[in-house]
Design an enzyme around this catalytic site. Sequence first.
Site, short mmCIF file in Angstrom:
data_model
loop_
_atom_site.label_atom_id
_atom_site.label_comp_id
_atom_site.label_asym_id
_atom_site.label_seq_id
_atom_site.Cartn_x
_atom_site.Cartn_y
_atom_site.Cartn_z
CB ALA A 163 14.10 44.94 -6.34
CD GLN A 167 7.24 47.80 -11.21
OE1 GLN A 167 6.10 48.06 -10.84
NE2 GLN A 167 8.19 48.72 -11.23
CG ASN A 194 10.72 47.94 -15.14
OD1 ASN A 194 11.08 46.83 -15.52
ND2 ASN A 194 11.38 49.03 -15.47
CB CYS A 227 16.76 54.11 -13.71
SG CYS A 227 15.85 53.07 -12.61
N1 PLP Z 1 13.42 45.67 -10.66
C1 PLP Z 1 12.34 46.21 -11.21
C2 PLP Z 1 11.51 45.42 -12.15
C3 PLP Z 1 12.01 47.53 -10.92
O1 PLP Z 1 10.93 48.10 -11.47
C4 PLP Z 1 12.83 48.26 -10.03
C5 PLP Z 1 12.57 49.69 -9.75
O2 PLP Z 1 12.29 50.48 -10.62
C6 PLP Z 1 13.94 47.62 -9.47
C7 PLP Z 1 14.20 46.32 -9.80
C8 PLP Z 1 14.81 48.33 -8.47
O3 PLP Z 1 14.18 48.24 -7.21
P1 PLP Z 1 14.72 49.05 -5.95
O4 PLP Z 1 14.36 50.47 -6.17
O5 PLP Z 1 13.98 48.42 -4.78
O6 PLP Z 1 16.18 48.81 -5.85
#
Ligand code: PLP
Length: 424
Positions: free
Chosen positions: A106, A217, A189, A363
């Site tokens: 994502a 999510q 998230n 993160c």
């Molecule tokens: N967007 C949201 C709302 C997320 O919770 C996350 C991951 O924590 C991401 C984007 C990033 O996704 P990816 O790990 O597939 O790059």
Amino acid sequence: MEPRGILDLQTAVPNLTLNIIDKQSNCLLEWGVSKNNNPIYLDAFATTPLAPEAKAAMLNAWTNPANAGSAHFFGELAQDSVSKARAAVADLIGAAASEIVFTSGATEANNIALIGIARWALETQSYRRRIVVSAIEHKAVLEPALWLRTLGFEVIFAPVDSSGGVDCEALDKIVDEQTLLVSVMTANNETGAIQPLNDVVSICRKNGALIHSDGAQAVGKVSLDVLDLDIDYLSLSSHKMYGPVGIGALYVSAAAPKPKSLCFGGGQEGGIRPGTQPVPLIVGFGAAAEIAHERLLLDEEHGRQLSQRLLHKLQTQLAECRQITSQAPVLPGSLCLLLPGIEANDLIDSLRGVVCFSTGSACSSGQLTASHVLSAMGLSKTDSTSVFRIFCNRYNTIEQIDLSASLILEACQRVSGRTGRVLQ
Ligand code: PLP
């Protein structure tokens, strides 16, 4: 308050198997209710366990050389697997297979949507230069949006209410005829709050703005149809829906402008995301999408029952424990809880290796800065440090939830004992 001992804990949780006890602190280091003695995993906001069906599909896919661009037997086999997976992902969100662009996750999908559309606007000389993103977006949206300022775009943050939902009255005032793109996530998230996307889309359409949603999510956890929603772009992440990590997708509506690629050097994925396709990961993602589609209602009900059970058990013992999204619809299985006076990081540390859950987004965990999501909801810095998030996933059992409740309650006593705070 003195820390309670292990014997108290064994009384509270009769089926607990204690394996290693730290004699000095009298703390649990390992425990087991399952054969493999793994901790209980309640952190599916961060990543979901891999579905066995996705794992089996991938193991099979790894056995052949698989470049879907090769014009021979194995290339065609790979191409066929990619097509099937693309169709499964498309079906899950009510899209056409040709509208799915595979990405590494994502994060990349969000970057392509925001920067790729800004570049499209620059190249087509669109006069629209305003980008609107909600204040609670993941950094994978916030940071590319902020970067677009360097290209001359105006970036505005839309506020949210105290339950973590985008404030559509405020959004209505921000989105105007200069607005190129609005990005509002499907569900948050940190809080699990499902966003009022129908209202957001109406505001965008009224002003001719494009609409992107970060569905990382929500997709695979709640039913979602891109045609009903009438959105232009939707980001997906496989590892948030029981698929493998390292793969995701961007839905690009056939009716919307194509984002310009951020990479050069290949024509794969319609030129929007060039590079040799990771066939086994795509196959795993497709299998996860198929299972999620089949189990959507079952998973929703299971998650809801487990999270409500856990919440009830915690609130029965801790009157002050409150769900901070109480007024908003949330992802089934999700809980975002405030325990005033308890340091959430202490609580999580004290259960490390026993029950896994977290604060804020993975993160930004470990940083002492307050979560931008909780700040946007109006929580004080002090309260923010007492918030933790739990996600009960497809594979959690009632037994695990009951044990987690007892362990969390016991840990709250220990942690509050350390800080001198008296729990009610
Ligand atoms: N967007 C949201 C709302 C997320 O919770 C996350 C991951 O924590 C991401 C984007 C990033 O996704 P990816 O790990 O597939 O790059």
